[in-house]
Write a protein that holds these residues in place. Structure first.
Motif, mmCIF file in Angstrom:
data_model
loop_
_atom_site.group_PDB
_atom_site.id
_atom_site.type_symbol
_atom_site.label_atom_id
_atom_site.label_comp_id
_atom_site.label_asym_id
_atom_site.label_seq_id
_atom_site.Cartn_x
_atom_site.Cartn_y
_atom_site.Cartn_z
ATOM 1 N N ALA A 58 28.494 35.858 96.045
ATOM 2 C CA ALA A 58 28.795 37.192 95.521
ATOM 3 C C ALA A 58 28.380 38.266 96.518
ATOM 4 C CB ALA A 58 28.085 37.399 94.188
ATOM 5 N N ALA A 66 29.938 50.270 93.362
ATOM 6 C CA ALA A 66 29.290 48.957 93.465
ATOM 7 C C ALA A 66 30.033 47.932 92.616
ATOM 8 C CB ALA A 66 27.831 49.058 93.021
ATOM 9 N N SER A 86 33.292 46.847 94.133
ATOM 10 C CA SER A 86 33.247 46.077 95.372
ATOM 11 C C SER A 86 33.000 44.595 95.107
ATOM 12 C CB SER A 86 32.197 46.639 96.324
ATOM 13 O OG SER A 86 30.924 46.443 95.786
ATOM 14 N N LEU A 87 33.003 44.193 93.852
ATOM 15 C CA LEU A 87 32.958 42.759 93.544
ATOM 16 C C LEU A 87 34.336 42.321 93.086
ATOM 17 C CD1 LEU A 87 29.620 42.492 91.549
ATOM 18 C CD2 LEU A 87 30.105 41.495 93.776
ATOM 19 N N PRO A 88 34.830 41.175 93.578
ATOM 20 C CA PRO A 88 36.128 40.701 93.105
ATOM 21 C C PRO A 88 36.112 40.510 91.589
ATOM 22 C CG PRO A 88 35.344 39.350 94.935
ATOM 23 C CD PRO A 88 34.239 40.275 94.573
ATOM 24 N N MET A 142 22.585 44.264 91.363
ATOM 25 C CA MET A 142 23.370 43.923 90.179
ATOM 26 C C MET A 142 23.608 42.422 90.083
ATOM 27 S SD MET A 142 25.970 47.164 89.832
ATOM 28 C CE MET A 142 27.315 46.160 90.273
ATOM 29 N N ILE A 143 23.919 41.807 91.219
ATOM 30 C CA ILE A 143 24.149 40.363 91.220
ATOM 31 C C ILE A 143 22.871 39.637 90.804
ATOM 32 C CG2 ILE A 143 24.628 38.368 92.674
ATOM 33 C CD1 ILE A 143 26.241 40.318 94.458
ATOM 34 N N ALA A 155 30.893 40.920 98.424
ATOM 35 C CA ALA A 155 30.696 42.364 98.285
ATOM 36 C C ALA A 155 30.498 43.023 99.647
ATOM 37 C CB ALA A 155 29.505 42.644 97.380
ATOM 38 N N LEU A 200 30.980 35.367 85.957
ATOM 39 C CA LEU A 200 29.545 35.516 85.681
ATOM 40 C C LEU A 200 29.316 35.816 84.196
ATOM 41 C CD1 LEU A 200 28.152 37.484 88.755
ATOM 42 C CD2 LEU A 200 27.651 35.140 88.092
ATOM 43 N N THR A 240 27.499 33.512 81.308
ATOM 44 C CA THR A 240 26.365 34.039 80.543
ATOM 45 C C THR A 240 26.612 33.966 79.038
ATOM 46 O OG1 THR A 240 26.107 35.620 82.335
ATOM 47 C CG2 THR A 240 24.773 35.979 80.381
ATOM 48 N N VAL A 298 22.516 37.282 87.498
ATOM 49 C CA VAL A 298 22.157 35.871 87.557
ATOM 50 C C VAL A 298 20.839 35.622 86.814
ATOM 51 C CG1 VAL A 298 21.486 34.028 89.137
ATOM 52 C CG2 VAL A 298 23.481 35.414 89.631
ATOM 53 N N LEU A 315 34.946 37.183 90.074
ATOM 54 C CA LEU A 315 33.506 36.896 90.130
ATOM 55 C C LEU A 315 32.794 37.544 88.947
ATOM 56 C CD1 LEU A 315 31.031 35.856 91.722
ATOM 57 C CD2 LEU A 315 30.984 38.049 92.859
ATOM 58 N N LEU A 374 23.008 48.198 96.050
ATOM 59 C CA LEU A 374 23.210 48.274 94.603
ATOM 60 C C LEU A 374 23.841 46.996 94.071
ATOM 61 C CD1 LEU A 374 24.535 51.768 93.557
ATOM 62 C CD2 LEU A 374 23.117 50.268 92.195
ATOM 63 N N VAL A 375 24.870 46.528 94.809
ATOM 64 C CA VAL A 375 25.563 45.313 94.377
ATOM 65 C C VAL A 375 24.598 44.139 94.367
ATOM 66 C CG1 VAL A 375 27.308 43.641 95.014
ATOM 67 C CG2 VAL A 375 27.823 46.051 95.131
ATOM 68 N N VAL A 389 25.758 30.957 93.877
ATOM 69 C CA VAL A 389 26.577 32.017 93.280
ATOM 70 C C VAL A 389 26.135 33.387 93.797
ATOM 71 C CG1 VAL A 389 27.269 33.135 91.133
ATOM 72 C CG2 VAL A 389 27.031 30.660 91.212
ATOM 73 N N ALA A 434 20.038 37.087 84.155
ATOM 74 C CA ALA A 434 20.363 37.119 82.731
ATOM 75 C C ALA A 434 21.012 35.825 82.258
ATOM 76 C CB ALA A 434 21.289 38.299 82.436
ATOM 77 N N LEU A 435 21.502 35.015 83.212
ATOM 78 C CA LEU A 435 22.163 33.774 82.822
ATOM 79 C C LEU A 435 21.163 32.838 82.148
ATOM 80 C CD1 LEU A 435 24.406 32.792 85.845
ATOM 81 C CD2 LEU A 435 24.959 34.122 83.850
#
Lengths: 286, 319
Positions: free
Chosen positions: B286, A122, A125-127, B22-23, B290, A134, A138, B27, A130, B18-19, B282, B29-30
């Motif tokens: 994302a 997982a 699979s994110l660039p 997570m995203i 993904a 993020l 944060t 976000v 990105l 899952l991704v 965002v 948590a920002l």
């Protein structure tokens, strides 16, 4: 063979190849320059001068001056310090935690292995950009954030490499023998697995270093990394872009410096992989 | 075979799920949320509470995540915190532009990489091989923003052949991006070509050394037939997976390249949205990136399984 003896033999093996010798020389030169540049820099890196804005190369300023009249030579030889500091701390940390977790998963397997590898997939699979952006949004930019963030994200692919390398040795007789002798899990990892996986981890570490430098300088270029007036190649190239038509020298030097370091690392990593007999194709995915 | 495909499909969907979690968590948590972005300096007290109630973000995270995920499945990605427009239309234009850029680079890069890979593999250690392999190292390692800067300097400032920046807006028709698209395309193609070429080259070399090729040579199979029938079909299979990995890389690399050339694509929009703290956008971008990544890898695996009889049984636990 003793540890230092093996290190020397590896280094000799790397230098024996012309491309390896070039790579090692480039990396060594950059590391030395990063260490001594504050003492040999001809000017103060933040000294601005309204009288010398975008001066072409001349006797006083060998590589010219930038849009604020700062000496390009000074800023170029100091421009790798932040990148080196951050990546040289983050790389060993990334390889260490990713490597230990990967070896552990390779040895233990089972449910834990399945769950962790799903999470690894997982994340992968994110660039990269990105994920980095993020984190920076944060926690803010700056070295204090970039070191742990780089160490964390760039350790994730190491898990895969270490796990695969462990699978290659875990069923061999000497591991089975250690198990039969009743050695504990950590004793097997430390004495049987780690020495056999170490070569793959070293090559992977060299590759991670190069990817981290790329990420760090790209972030600086985009304005999310080092903050001015600290000299940094990515930032210098971003600044110089606006004046490329009238003052190409301001961008030329940092482009050359950054490129030579990254190519040097890659040539050295290639030579390291060949010397140690590690298949680099397995380590190439980022 | 069918079970294998279903299994891969299920694993892919699990990864995307899952991704997305997570995203969403990242976000969450920002610091700040959609309301602080909308209200900006007025974001305090009663007005902030009202806004949060209106947008429904005063509720706990889990029901909001499920709602968001369900919407995303239907193609509803919510509204932008920045201008209140639906994200699917905002992102749609940019996605189209990014796909245009990616498709042009792939159309140029893949045939070029395969052709050069075969050439260098067959003529190993020849002059062309050494020259191309050296160029490959440069293309693979130099950061995209550096090669982009150098190309802009040479082709746009020095020679003046093509513009160094794209001025068309996001909703312009595809034709408006020419000739500005040429340089970003070249930057992406260079890196992509290098990665694919390397794999094709080493796999051609490997197949040439194999027993069945040696056997064919001993049998006196003509060179042309040897290459076309014995070497290439086996050497090109690994290229499929690398092409998939490269497309996945393209998604990240395209972010920097789009920013450098001011190309109005998904990556450029993502960086702007992060700077603006337009969090719903965002999240949406994302998730799209993904999903594309997982989808491309899945497609490559399936294609590999279909083309190679050996994969059908061997690959069941490979990833």
């Amino acid at each position: 063979m003793s540890m230092t003896g093996r290190l020397g033999a590896t280094l000799r093996g790397m230098i024996a190849r012309p491309s390896g010798a070039i790579g090692v020389a480039l990396v060594a030169a950059h590391v030395v320059l990063a260490l001594v540049s504050p003492w040999i820099a001809p000017y103060d890196f933040k000294a601005v001068s309204a009288a010398m804005i975008l001066d072409p190369p001349n006797a006083a300023h060998w590589l010219g001056t930038d849009q604020l009249g700062r000496d390009v030579l000074t800023r170029t030889i100091m421009g790798g310090r932040q990148a080196m500091l951050v990546t040289l701390i983050a790389t060993p940390v990334a390889v260490a935690w990713g490597g230990m977790l990967g070896i552990h998963l390779g040895l233990v397997g089972g449910r834990l292995d399945d769950v962790v590898m799903r999470i690894v997939d997982a994340f992968l699979s994110l660039p990269w950009i990105l994920k980095m952006l993020l984190m920076i949004v944060t926690f803010g930019a700056g070295i204090g954030v970039l070191v742990p963030v780089l160490a964390f994200f760039y350790g994730i692919p190491v898990i895969r490499i270490a796990r695969a390398a462990t699978h290659g040795v875990v069923a061999r007789d000497f591991v089975l023998a250690a198990r039969a002798r009743g050695h504990g899990r950590f004793s097997i990892i430390r004495r049987e697995l780690l020495p056999n996986v170490l070569d793959a981890l070293l090559v992977e570490g060299a590759m991670r270093w190069s990817w981290m430098l790329l990420a760090f300088s790209s972030l600086s270029f985009l304005g999310f990394g080092v903050s001015p007036p600290t000299p940094d190649w990515g930032l210098m190239i971003a600044d110089a872009r606006s004046f490329m038509a009238i003052a190409p020298w301001a961008g030329f030097a940092p482009v050359l410096a950054l490129s030579s370091l990254i190519i040097g690392i890659n040539l050295a990593a290639d030579a390291l992989a060949k010397t140690l007999g590690v298949d680099r194709a397995a380590a190439s995915a980022h | 075979m069918l079970r294998l495909i279903l299994r891969r499909l299920a694993l892919g969907l699990l990864t995307v799920a899952l991704v997305s979690a997570m995203i969403f968590a990242a976000v969450e948590a920002l610091p700040g949320d959609a309301c602080t972005a909308i209200l900006q300096r007025d974001a305090s007290g009663q007005r902030l509470d009202n806004c949060r109630r209106e947008l429904g973000i005063d509720r706990p995270a889990l029901p909001r995540y499920l709602e968001w995920a369900a919407g995303a499945v239907r193609g509803d990605l919510g509204v932008s915190a920045h201008n209140g427009k639906p994200i699917s239309t905002l992102v749609g234009d940019r996605l189209k532009n990014t796909l245009l850029l990616a498709a042009c680079s792939l159309a140029l890069g893949v045939p070029l990489a395969i052709g050069l890979g075969i050439l260098t593999g067959l003529r190993r250690d020849g002059a062309a091989d050494i020259a191309i392999s050296t160029a490959t190292i440069f293309a693979m390692t130099i950061p995209e923003f550096v090669s982009a800067t150098v190309l802009i300097f040479v082709f746009s400032i020095w020679l003046g052949w093509v513009p160094g920046i794209v001025t068309a807006s996001a909703s312009s028709p595809a034709s408006a991006f020419f000739p500005g698209i040429v340089l970003p395309m070249v930057v992406l193609t260079m890196v992509m070509t290098a990665h694919i070429l390397r794999t094709v080259r080493s796999s051609v070399i490997e197949v040439l050394a194999s027993d069945y090729v040696q056997m064919a040579i001993l049998k006196g199979v003509p060179y042309r037939r040897l290459v076309l029938r014995h070497v290439l079909p086996n050497a090109l299979l690994p290229a499929i997976n690398v092409i998939a990995l490269t497309i996945a890389w393209l998604l990240g690399g395209v972010v920097v390249v789009e920013k450098v050339f001011n190309y109005p694509g998904l990556g450029n929009y993502m960086i702007d949205s992060i700077s603006d703290r337009d969090l719903p956008v965002v999240q949406a971008i994302a998730l799209i990136l993904a999903a594309v990544y997982v989808g491309v890898n899945l497609a490559a695996d399936m294609l590999g399984m279909l083309l190679n009889p050996r994969f059908r049984t061997l690959r069941s636990r490979a990833r």
